[in-house]
Write an enzyme that holds these catalytic residues in place. Structure first.
Site, PDB file in Angstrom:
ATOM      1  CG  ASP A  89      71.406  16.236  72.508  1.00 50.60           C
ATOM      2  OD1 ASP A  89      70.969  16.514  73.631  1.00 50.60           O
ATOM      3  OD2 ASP A  89      70.679  16.137  71.502  1.00 50.60           O
ATOM      4  CG  HIS A 112      67.486  16.505  74.386  1.00 51.77           C
ATOM      5  ND1 HIS A 112      68.362  16.718  73.346  1.00 51.77           N
ATOM      6  CD2 HIS A 112      66.281  16.940  73.956  1.00 51.77           C
ATOM      7  CE1 HIS A 112      67.698  17.267  72.333  1.00 51.77           C
ATOM      8  NE2 HIS A 112      66.439  17.402  72.666  1.00 51.77           N
ATOM      9  CB  SER A 121      65.012  17.387  69.967  1.00 52.82           C
ATOM     10  OG  SER A 121      65.586  18.599  70.333  1.00 52.82           O
TER      11      SER A 121
END
Ligand SMILES: *[C@@H]1O[C@H](CO)[C@@H](O)[C@H](O)[C@H]1NC(C)=O
Ligand SMILES: *[C@@H]1O[C@H](CO)[C@@H](O)[C@H](O)[C@H]1NC(C)=O
Ligand SMILES: *[C@@H]1O[C@H](CO)[C@@H](O)[C@H](O)[C@H]1NC(C)=O
Ligand SMILES: *[C@@H]1O[C@H](CO)[C@@H](O)[C@H](O)[C@H]1NC(C)=O
Length: 796
Positions: free
Chosen positions: A155, A232, A569
Site C-alpha cells: 500500500d 491509505h 480498499s
C-alpha cells in the site's frame, strides 16, 4: 520450435499488435522511446538467485549493442518468487525478447491506483465491528491468536507511531521463519518504527520515479521511506491487523475500541503506492509491485493484502497483469493473496470486477448496520421541517439556506456557476440529478464560494458519508424534494440548523452492497465467480497519520489519529484479517482452503433476514455483487468442509483458457502431474467454493471435492438446494459420510435447464450441513439454449 511460437501468439496477441504499430511508429518517427517493460519468465528454474539473475542479463545482452547498455537498462531482477525482470526497452527490443525461448510474456509496466471511491476520499468502516469480543474464537480452535502469522500489506506505507501498531502485551518473539527487514529512510528510523508488531517495512519506487518523475520531497508531499503520506496504507494495515486500541474516534464519532481483523498478527508493509497529485489517489507502478511480490515471498509472508488495481477493468490475458503473476507464485508458495474488487464512481456496470485470477481473492464492499444520521431543522419562523441525512459532521451549524438548483451544470453544482450566488455564511442545497454522481465537484464549489455547508441530494442515498473540507449532509431525492418545496413555500430564506452527527448501530438493515463496489461476472473467465466475497467497506474508522488531512485536501487543517474511509480498499483488509485468523488456526491449510473457509461460511441475508440490497438500487443483491456473501470471521475458523484447489487444478484451468502445455510448463514447478486434457473441459469444474456456469445449453454435470476439517471426525453431511430458477439441480450422492479428519469426498451436481433462455443468469444456493456446520455455495447459472433445436427441449 514452431509450436512454441504458436503458444506465444496466444499470449502476445495484444503485443503483436503493438509490435506492428511500433514498426509504423519507427517509420514515421525513426525512433522508439524506451519504456519500462516487464519480462516474465515463469517459475524460478533454480534455487541459485545469481544464476537466474545472470540469465536475465544474458537475455538483455541479446538486444543491446553493448554490455554496458544492457546493464544500465536493467531495473529489477526478480529471482525469489518467480523469474523475470524489469528493464527499459524500446518496442522492438521488447518484441525481440518476447520471441526468445523461455519468455512467457513481455508487457509495459502500467500505473495502477489505490482503490479509492472518489477523487478526494478513499474508502472507510468501524473496526470494532470486525470481531466483537464476545464473538472471539473459542473452544478447540481458540489457538487463533495469530501472532505466528505474518501479513504483508502492499500500500502507501505506514505511520508507525499509530497506536494500532503497538506491540500487544505478551507478544512473543518474531517467528523464526521471518527473513524480512525494516528498511530505514526519510523520517523512518527502523529501531524506533519497528517492533514485535510492525516487524518489517520496505519501499519500492524505482519505476514509479522513472514513470511519474522524481518524488517531490522538498514540498513535503511524500517520504522517501516506508512512512505513509497518503494515509491509505496506515488505514488498511490497521483494518487488517491493528492492535486493540480503546477510545478510537473521529471527533467523538464512531467512538469505541478499534481492532484489526487479526489484532495479534505480525505486520510488514511494502510501500508500492505513492502520492503524485493532490487528489490523494496513490499511484503504483507494476514493476515496483512485482518487486514487492518477489520480496514478500522471500521474506516469509503468509498473507498479502493489496487494495489496488487498474482503474478500468482490462481484458488482459492471465500472466500479463503483474497482480496475476505475483499472486500465482505467492499461491504456489502457500501465500494467500487478497485483492480489492475495485470501485466505480457511479453505479457499476456488470463485468467491472478487478483482480479476477482464481488463485487469489477478490473482495467487494458493503455497509454494516451502522449509520450516521444527521438531523437538520429548517425554520422559516412559521413552520419547521425536520429532515434526517447521513454525514460525518462534528460541530453544529446554524445558517441561512441557499438553493443552488438553478446553478447546475451537467447536474452537478460546479465551480463555474457560482459567480452570482453568495454562499458565504450559507448552507447550499444541491441536487445531483444525473445518475449517481459524486459530490466532489459540489464540495469544491461550495468551498470556493465560501459556503458553510452542503446538503447533497442523490437519486438514491449512497449510504456513504464522507469526511470533507465542507461539512456535507447526504439525503435522498425524496428528502431533498421536501426541503425544496419548503424553500419554495417560504418568502424568506429559512434558517437551517444542523446538529452534529450521531452514530447508530442496528437501526438500518445491513449490510447493503456499496453502490461503488465493482460487479461480476468476470469477463476473463466467466465460469469462476468473482468477486469472491464482500466485507465492510463503507465508513470504516481506522488509524490515520496525524500529518495527513482527514479530508485529504490541503485546505483541511485538522489533525486526527483515526479517520473514516470508504472503498473496496477498506473491505479487502477485513478479509485479510480473517485469512490471518484461519491461517493461524490451521497453519497447514492452502490459500484455496483458507478462501473456501471464508466463502462457505459467508452470509447473504441482512439484519431483516432478506437478501442484502444492492446499494444505489432497490434490488436485492446477487453473487455478482457479493460473491459467496459477507465475511463471517468467527465461522470461517471452523467451516466444517473445505474445497481445496491444487496447482494442478489451475493447470487445467489455464489449459481450458487456451494456454498450451508448453506455456504452462514455464509457469508451474516441475512435478505438477496435471497435463492438458485432449479436449478442453469447462472451467465450471475447477474445485471452487462457488459453482458458476456461464453458458448452460443442455444438461451438465459438475464435480466438486470436499475435505472434512470439522472437529467432529465422524460427520454426515446432507445437501439442501434452492434455485436457480428454471434449472433442475440434482446432487449425487445424497449423503457425504466422513469417518476421519481430512477425509475427502466427491459429489456431483447435475444442472438441467427447464426453460428456454437466451443468456440470462439465475442464482441459487447449495448447502451441505452436518447439523453443526453450514457449508454454503452459490450456484450461478446462465441458461443459453434458445438457439437449440426442439430435441433438447424434450422436457416440459
Ligand atoms: C500529494 O501531492 C500533492 C501534489 O504534489 C500535494 O498537493 C498534496 O498535498 C500531497 N498530499 C499529501 C497528503 O501530502
Ligand atoms: C457537460 O459539460 C461538458 C463540459 O464540462 C460539456 O462539454 C458537455 O456538453 C456537457 N453536457 C451536457 C449534457 O450539458
Ligand atoms: C450573473 O451576474 C451577471 C452580472 O452581475 C449578470 O450579467 C448575469 O446575467 C448573472 N447570471 C445569472 C445566471 O444570474
Ligand atoms: C449463447 O449462445 C450463443 C450461440 O448459441 C452464443 O453466440 C452466445 O455467446 C451465448 N451467450 C452466452 C452468454 O454465453
Amino acid at each position: 520450435m514452431e509450436e512454441h511460437h504458436h503458444a506465444h501468439d496466444h499470449l502476445h496477441s495484444f503485443w503483436s499488435l503493438s509490435l506492428l504499430l511500433s514498426f509504423l511508429f519507427i517509420y514515421s518517427a525513426c525512433s522508439s522511446e524506451p519504456y519500462v517493460h516487464i519480462v516474465y519468465l515463469g517459475h524460478c528454474p533454480q534455487q541459485d538467485h545469481q544464476l537466474t539473475s545472470d540469465l536475465h542479463q544474458q537475455l538483455l545482452l541479446n538486444v543491446f549493442e553493448s554490455e554496458e547498455d544492457a546493464v544500465r537498462s536493467m531495473i529489477y531482477s526478480y529471482t525469489h518468487g518467480f523469474s523475470g525482470f524489469a528493464a527499459k526497452l524500446t518496442l522492438d527490443q521488447a518484441g525481440a525478447i518476447a520471441r526468445k525461448e523461455g519468455v512467457v510474456s513481455v508487457f509495459r509496466s502500467k500505473i495502477l491506483e489505490l482503490h479509492t471511491t472518489r477523487s478526494r476520499d478513499f474508502m472507510g468502516l468501524p473496526l470494532r465491528e470486525t470481531l466483537d469480543d464476545d464473538e472471539a474464537p473459542h473452544g478447540p480452535f481458540s489457538s487463533a491468536f495469530s501472532d505466528d502469522v505474518i501479513v504483508g500489506v502492499f500500500d502507501s506505507g505506514i505511520w508507525p507511531e499509530s497506536a494500532s501498531f503497538r506491540e500487544e502485551p505478551g507478544m512473543g518473539p518474531i517467528p523464526r521463519t521471518w527473513k524480512g527487514e525494516c528498511i530505514s529512510g526519510q523520517s523512518f528510523n527502523p529501531s524506533i518504527a519497528c517492533n514485535r508488531k510492525l516487524i518489517g517495512a520496505r519501499y519500492y519506487l524505482t519505476v514509479r520515479e522513472q514513470q511519474l518523475g522524481p518524488l517531490d520531497i522538498a514540498s513535503d508531499t511524500e517520504y522517501r521511506s516506508p512512512r505513509d503520506r497518503l494515509g491509505h496504507g496506515t488505514h488498511t494495515a490497521s483494518t487488517a491487523v491493528g492492535s486493540i486500541v480503546h477510545g478510537a474516534n473521529f471527533f467523538e464519532l464512531g467512538s469505541g475500541t478499534a481492532r484489526g481483523g487479526a489484532p495479534r498478527a505480525r505486520l510488514i508493509v511494502y510501500k508500492v503506492c505513492w502520492n503524485k497529485t493532490g487528489d490523494g489517489i496513490g499511484k503504483c507502478s507494476e514493476a515496483d509491485i512485482m518487486a514487492a511480490f518477489d520480496g514478500a515471498t522471500r521474506d516469509g509472508v503468509h498473507i498479502i493484502s493489496a487494495s489496488f488495481g487498474t482503474s478500468i477493468a482490462q481484458l488482459l490475458p492471465f500472466f500479463v497483469p503483474s497482480a496475476d503473476i505475483g499472486s500465482f507464485h505467492a499461491m504456489r508458495k502457500g501465500v494467500t493473496v487478497v485483492f480489492s474488487a475495485g470501485n466505480y464512481d457511479y453505479s457499476p456496470d456488470p463485468s467491472t470486477v478487478k483482480n479476477v485470477a482464481p488463485w487469489s481473492i477478490s473482495v467487494a464492499a458493503s455497509t454494516i448496520d451502522r449509520s450516521f444520521p444527521t438531523r437538520m431543522v429548517f425554520d422559516n419562523t412559521i413552520t419547521n421541517l425536520i429532515v434526517m441525512g447521513q454525514s460525518l459532521i462534528t460541530t453544529q451549524i446554524d445558517a441561512n439556506l441557499a438553493d443552488a438548483r438553478s446553478h447546475f451544470y451537467n447536474g452537478t453544482c460546479s465551480r463555474g456557476r457560482w459567480n452570482n450566488i453568495s454562499a458565504s455564511g450559507r448552507v447550499i442545497l444541491c441536487f445531483s440529478t444525473v445518475g449517481l454522481i459524486t459530490s466532489v465537484e459540489a464540495v469544491d464549489a461550495v468551498k470556493k464560494a465560501g459556503g458553510l455547508g452542503l446538503i447533497f441530494v442523490e437519486p438514491l442515498a449512497g449510504q456513504v458519508a464522507y469526511v470533507d473540507v465542507v461539512p456535507t449532509v447526504y439525503v435522498d431525492i425524496y428528502q431533498g424534494t421536501k426541503i425544496l418545496h419548503y424553500l419554495g413555500s417560504s418568502e424568506w430564506r429559512p434558517i437551517v440548523q444542523i446538529t452534529p452527527t450521531g452514530s447508530v448501530v442496528g437501526k438500518v438493515p445491513g449490510p447493503v452492497v456499496a453502490y461503488f463496489s465493482c460487479r461480476g461476472p468476470s469477463a476473463l473467465s466467466p465460469d469462476i465467480l468473482k468477486p469472491d466475497l464482500s466485507a465492510p467497506g463503507v465508513n470504516i474508522l481506522a488509524a490515520w497519520p496525524p500529518n495527513t488531512p482527514p479530508a485529504r485536501s490541503s485546505s483541511d487543517t485538522r489533525s486526527v489519529n483515526w479517520n473514516f474511509q470508504s472503498g473496496t480498499s477498506m473491505s479487502c483488509p477485513h478479509v485479510t484479517g480473517t485469512a490471518a485468523l484461519v491461517k493461524s488456526a490451521h497453519p497447514d491449510w492452502s490459500p484455496a482452503a483458507i478462501r473456501s473457509a471464508a466463502m462457505t461460511t459467508a452470509y447473504t441475508k441482512d439484519t431483516n433476514s432478506e437478501y442484502f440490497l444492492s446499494g444505489g438500487s432497490t434490488k436485492p443483491s446477487d453473487p455478482f455483487d457479493i460473491g459467496a456473501g459477507h465475511i463471517n470471521p468467527t465461522k470461517a475458523i471452523d467451516p466444517g468442509l473445505v474445497y481445496d484447489t491444487k496447482a494442478g487444478d489451475y493447470v487445467i484451468f489455464l489449459c481450458n483458457l487456451g494456454y498450451t502445455q508448453e506455456e504452462i510448463a514455464k509457469l508451474v514447478l516441475p512435478g505438477t502431474d496435471k497435463t492438458c486434457p485432449r479436449v478442453p473441459t469447462s472451467n465450471s469444474n475447477l474445485n471452487y467454493p462457488s459453482i458458476t456456469v456461464s453458458d448452460l445449453r443442455t444438461t451438465m454435470t459438475i464435480r466438486r471435492s470436499v475435505r472434512n476439517v470439522g472437529r467432529n471426525r465422524n460427520a454426515v453431511y446432507i445437501p439442501r438446494v434452492f434455485g436457480p430458477s428454471g434449472v433442475e439441480v440434482a446432487i449425487w450422492p445424497r449423503l457425504l459420510v466422513f469417518s476421519r479428519y481430512r477425509d475427502e469426498n466427491t459429489y456431483y451436481v447435475t444442472l438441467n435447464p427447464r426453460k428456454r433462455s437466451e443468456g440470462r443468469y439465475d442464482f441459487g444456493e447449495i448447502t451441505w450441513s452436518d447439523g453443526f456446520h453450514t457449508v454454503r455455495s452459490p450456484p450461478t447459472v446462465c441458461v443459453n439454449n434458445s438457439g437449440y433445436g426442439a430435441e433438447s427441449m424434450s422436457y416440459t
